[in-house]
Design an enzyme around this catalytic site. Structure first.
Site, short mmCIF file in Angstrom:
data_model
loop_
_atom_site.label_atom_id
_atom_site.label_comp_id
_atom_site.label_asym_id
_atom_site.label_seq_id
_atom_site.Cartn_x
_atom_site.Cartn_y
_atom_site.Cartn_z
N ASP A 34 0.84 -1.19 0.00
CA ASP A 34 0.00 0.00 0.00
C ASP A 34 0.88 1.25 0.00
O ASP A 34 1.88 1.31 0.71
CB ASP A 34 -0.93 -0.02 1.23
CG ASP A 34 -2.09 0.94 1.10
OD1 ASP A 34 -3.24 0.48 0.98
OD2 ASP A 34 -1.86 2.17 1.09
N ILE A 35 0.49 2.25 -0.78
CA ILE A 35 1.28 3.48 -0.91
C ILE A 35 1.25 4.31 0.38
O ILE A 35 2.13 5.13 0.62
CB ILE A 35 0.77 4.31 -2.12
CG1 ILE A 35 1.85 5.20 -2.69
CG2 ILE A 35 -0.50 5.08 -1.79
CD1 ILE A 35 1.51 5.78 -4.06
N ASN A 89 -12.90 -3.32 2.53
CA ASN A 89 -13.92 -2.28 2.61
C ASN A 89 -14.83 -2.39 1.39
O ASN A 89 -14.34 -2.53 0.27
CB ASN A 89 -13.27 -0.89 2.66
CG ASN A 89 -12.36 -0.72 3.86
OD1 ASN A 89 -12.71 -1.14 4.96
ND2 ASN A 89 -11.19 -0.12 3.67
N GLY A 95 -15.44 3.29 3.67
CA GLY A 95 -14.11 3.84 3.42
C GLY A 95 -13.45 3.32 2.16
O GLY A 95 -12.27 3.56 1.94
N GLN A 96 -14.22 2.61 1.32
CA GLN A 96 -13.62 2.14 0.06
C GLN A 96 -13.36 3.34 -0.85
O GLN A 96 -14.26 4.18 -1.05
CB GLN A 96 -14.54 1.13 -0.65
CG GLN A 96 -13.87 0.51 -1.87
CD GLN A 96 -14.73 -0.56 -2.56
OE1 GLN A 96 -15.88 -0.79 -2.18
NE2 GLN A 96 -14.15 -1.20 -3.56
N HIS A 102 -10.18 -5.50 -3.42
CA HIS A 102 -8.86 -5.67 -2.79
C HIS A 102 -9.02 -6.09 -1.35
O HIS A 102 -9.95 -5.71 -0.66
CB HIS A 102 -8.01 -4.40 -2.90
CG HIS A 102 -8.67 -3.15 -2.41
ND1 HIS A 102 -9.58 -2.46 -3.18
CD2 HIS A 102 -8.57 -2.47 -1.25
CE1 HIS A 102 -10.01 -1.40 -2.50
NE2 HIS A 102 -9.41 -1.38 -1.32
N LEU A 103 -8.06 -6.89 -0.91
CA LEU A 103 -7.98 -7.34 0.46
C LEU A 103 -6.76 -6.66 1.08
O LEU A 103 -5.65 -6.76 0.54
CB LEU A 103 -7.79 -8.86 0.46
CG LEU A 103 -7.77 -9.58 1.80
CD1 LEU A 103 -9.13 -9.47 2.49
CD2 LEU A 103 -7.41 -11.05 1.59
#
Ligand code: 5GP
Ligand code: ZN
Length: 116
Positions: A34-35, A89, A95-96, A102-103
């Protein structure tokens, strides 16, 4: 729904046109860091197939199983035996922000419950 969506960020990561720190890729799934990590380990596991959220991937059970299995093996590789969290999410209220399934695999610190 087509296999890829033209203006989807994660489809671009799958295609390699947007760079990412990829930790695993195979026939069905890709995992990358994740960034904006929320824990010492924060990896996103995604299906190559574009669907809006993880629940929608239930239509493709083999791909869904691959996402969950890769989540578990990412956690194992990262040495998270003491505990980790897998989160998906679904929808804006949850909050998506990226509407390609994605997990999140999070670990390396104590997790609070209930989540925020
Ligand atoms: P969501 O909020 O939809 O559950 O999760 C989307 C995740 O994607 C967020 O944790 C966010 O930090 C991550 N993200 C957004 N843009 C990028 C990007 O360009 N590269 C990477 N590696 N992660 C991203
Ligand atoms: Zn996509």
């Amino acid at each position: 729904m087509p296999y890829t969506s033209e203006d989807c960020l994660f489809c671009k990561i799958v295609a390699g046109t947007v760079p990412a720190d990829v930790v695993h890729r195979d026939e069905h799934v890709v995992a990358f860091r994740d960034i904006n990590p929320q824990a010492p380990t924060h990896v996103l596991v995604i299906p190559r197939r574009h669907v809006e959220n993880l629940g929608a991937l239930a239509e493709y059970p083999e791909e869904l199983a691959d996402v969950v299995a890769l989540g578990a093996s990412v956690a194992e590789e990262a040495g998270l035996e003491a505990g980790f969290r897998m989160v998906a999410n679904a929808g804006e209220l949850a909050g998506q922000t990226v509407f390609h399934a994605h997990l999140h695999v999070l670990g390396g610190r104590r997790m609070a419950w209930p989540p925020g």
